[in-house]
Design a protein around this motif. Structure first.
Motif, mmCIF file in Angstrom:
data_model
loop_
_atom_site.group_PDB
_atom_site.id
_atom_site.type_symbol
_atom_site.label_atom_id
_atom_site.label_comp_id
_atom_site.label_asym_id
_atom_site.label_seq_id
_atom_site.Cartn_x
_atom_site.Cartn_y
_atom_site.Cartn_z
ATOM 1 N N LYS A 71 0.712 -1.243 -0.151
ATOM 2 C CA LYS A 71 -0.070 -0.020 0.117
ATOM 3 C C LYS A 71 0.976 1.314 0.201
ATOM 4 O O LYS A 71 2.007 1.377 0.634
ATOM 5 C CB LYS A 71 -0.846 0.060 1.302
ATOM 6 N N VAL A 72 0.536 2.163 -0.804
ATOM 7 C CA VAL A 72 1.229 3.509 -0.946
ATOM 8 C C VAL A 72 0.018 4.585 -0.807
ATOM 9 O O VAL A 72 -0.692 4.556 -1.560
ATOM 10 C CB VAL A 72 1.862 3.524 -2.237
ATOM 11 N N THR A 73 0.752 5.779 -0.025
ATOM 12 C CA THR A 73 -0.372 6.678 0.343
ATOM 13 C C THR A 73 0.535 8.032 -0.199
ATOM 14 O O THR A 73 1.629 8.301 0.205
ATOM 15 C CB THR A 73 -0.691 6.977 1.881
ATOM 16 N N TYR A 74 -0.494 8.729 -1.068
ATOM 17 C CA TYR A 74 0.147 10.181 -1.504
ATOM 18 C C TYR A 74 -0.766 11.177 -0.784
ATOM 19 O O TYR A 74 -2.033 10.962 -0.565
ATOM 20 C CB TYR A 74 -0.159 10.353 -2.922
ATOM 21 N N THR A 82 7.826 13.497 -4.779
ATOM 22 C CA THR A 82 7.033 14.502 -4.586
ATOM 23 C C THR A 82 5.940 14.602 -5.885
ATOM 24 O O THR A 82 6.351 13.875 -7.003
ATOM 25 C CB THR A 82 7.622 15.557 -4.402
ATOM 26 N N MET A 83 5.060 15.671 -5.691
ATOM 27 C CA MET A 83 4.076 15.567 -7.058
ATOM 28 C C MET A 83 3.490 16.995 -7.027
ATOM 29 O O MET A 83 3.479 17.604 -5.976
ATOM 30 C CB MET A 83 3.091 14.505 -6.868
ATOM 31 N N SER A 84 3.024 17.359 -7.988
ATOM 32 C CA SER A 84 2.128 18.546 -8.131
ATOM 33 C C SER A 84 1.084 18.137 -9.157
ATOM 34 O O SER A 84 1.248 17.198 -10.010
ATOM 35 C CB SER A 84 2.758 19.684 -8.874
ATOM 36 N N TRP A 85 -0.413 18.876 -8.980
ATOM 37 C CA TRP A 85 -1.429 18.501 -9.549
ATOM 38 C C TRP A 85 -2.454 19.903 -9.829
ATOM 39 O O TRP A 85 -2.232 20.490 -8.724
ATOM 40 C CB TRP A 85 -2.342 17.495 -8.647
ATOM 41 N N LYS A 99 4.723 11.403 -1.470
ATOM 42 C CA LYS A 99 4.527 10.056 -1.355
ATOM 43 C C LYS A 99 4.911 9.990 0.078
ATOM 44 O O LYS A 99 6.027 10.076 0.661
ATOM 45 C CB LYS A 99 5.236 9.136 -2.286
ATOM 46 N N LEU A 100 3.969 9.229 1.068
ATOM 47 C CA LEU A 100 4.153 9.042 2.543
ATOM 48 C C LEU A 100 4.816 8.010 2.792
ATOM 49 O O LEU A 100 4.687 6.848 2.045
ATOM 50 C CB LEU A 100 3.014 9.186 3.332
ATOM 51 N N GLY A 101 5.656 7.723 3.909
ATOM 52 C CA GLY A 101 6.190 6.543 4.315
ATOM 53 C C GLY A 101 5.070 5.438 4.838
ATOM 54 O O GLY A 101 5.256 4.380 4.593
#
Length: 260
Positions: A34-37, A183-186, A213-215
């Motif tokens: 599982k990955v959380t942004y 990291t990201m931009s939207w 992206k969180l740990g």
């Protein structure tokens, strides 16, 4: 007689499958974990002959699991996700329950899945970083046709533009880890939200956000985790299997307000 200097051979360009694998490691994790942004930003209104206004703060998260799409081949994936996002008071940053005496309908998209196939992912080299850009124009029949939702629909065709950028370090992508920090931009251009009840008024909204992206999901701000746990605790987890169709703010509003 002088001998010309040997020129270095050009670097071999990655294949679409290799580019998609790098994007997959940036956006999610190849091992199915599982990955959380998480992201935060603001929402601005625009309309002809009116000044731009910051109408909302915005904070959200996406919880994803990447799995192989065996039926489509070894280089194909399914991205299984749920996403929740909340409209905030633009000054206090508190989660809003009403706006101009209207109830706020937050984003509860379950599912928000994608099928990925190899394609030439747009990549920009930024020194030690790599940027993956995804530009997604949308135009399809609106789930809220004007004749049934005259106060809540901007038109019979839903049109929007979603602009994503994901940033990862080149050194991390060169390593073997199934997931890399990112990291990201939207940014998003869209019609007025249905619950704003603007009808066919010209104009719309622009979302401008950034995140990372969180740990783990535990790194989501406590206020936001508590709000989700109290209302829809399933949004702390990624889906286990493919489902369709995807939920959107427009289809979710239709569920809350079925047409007469």
């Amino acid at each position: 007689m002088t001998t010309p200097l040997a020129q270095p051979a050009p670097a071999e360009q990655p294949t679409p499958a290799e580019l998609l694998r790098s994007l997959a490691r940036t956006r999610a994790s190849l091992d199915g974990e599982k990955v959380t942004y998480w992201w935060t930003g603001d929402v601005y209104s625009w309309a002809p002959d009116e000044p731009y206004q910051r109408v909302f703060g915005f904070e959200g998260l996406n919880v994803a699991r990447l799995v192989q799409d065996a039926e489509a081949g070894p280089d194909a994936y399914q991205l299984l996700t749920r996403e929740a996002a909340f409209y905030l008071d633009p000054v206090s940053r508190e989660i809003l329950e009403t706006w101009q005496d209207r109830p706020v309908v937050h984003v509860w998209n379950d599912p928000a899945n994608q099928k990925w196939r190899p394609f030439p992912v747009p990549v920009t080299e930024l020194g030690g970083q790599v940027c993956f850009s995804l530009e997604i124009p949308l135009a399809y029949p609106s789930p809220l046709p004007v004749d049934r939702y005259p106060d809540h629909s901007a038109g019979d065709t839903y049109k929007a533009l979603e602009l994503f950028q994901f940033f990862a370090d080149r050194a991390d992508l060169a390593g073997p880890a199934p997931s890399v920090p990112a990291t990201m931009s939207w940014s998003r251009m869209s019609p007025w939200l249905p619950w704003m009840a603007q009808g066919q008024r010209p104009g719309g909204l622009t979302f401008h956000c950034r995140g990372r992206k969180l740990g783990s999901y535990d790194e989501v701000p406590e206020r936001t985790r508590a709000y989700i746990a109290d209302r829809h605790p399933e949004f702390a987890h990624a889906p286990e299997a493919w489902r369709e169709p995807n939920e959107t703010s427009w289809t979710y509003f239709r569920k809350l307000h079925p047409p007469r």
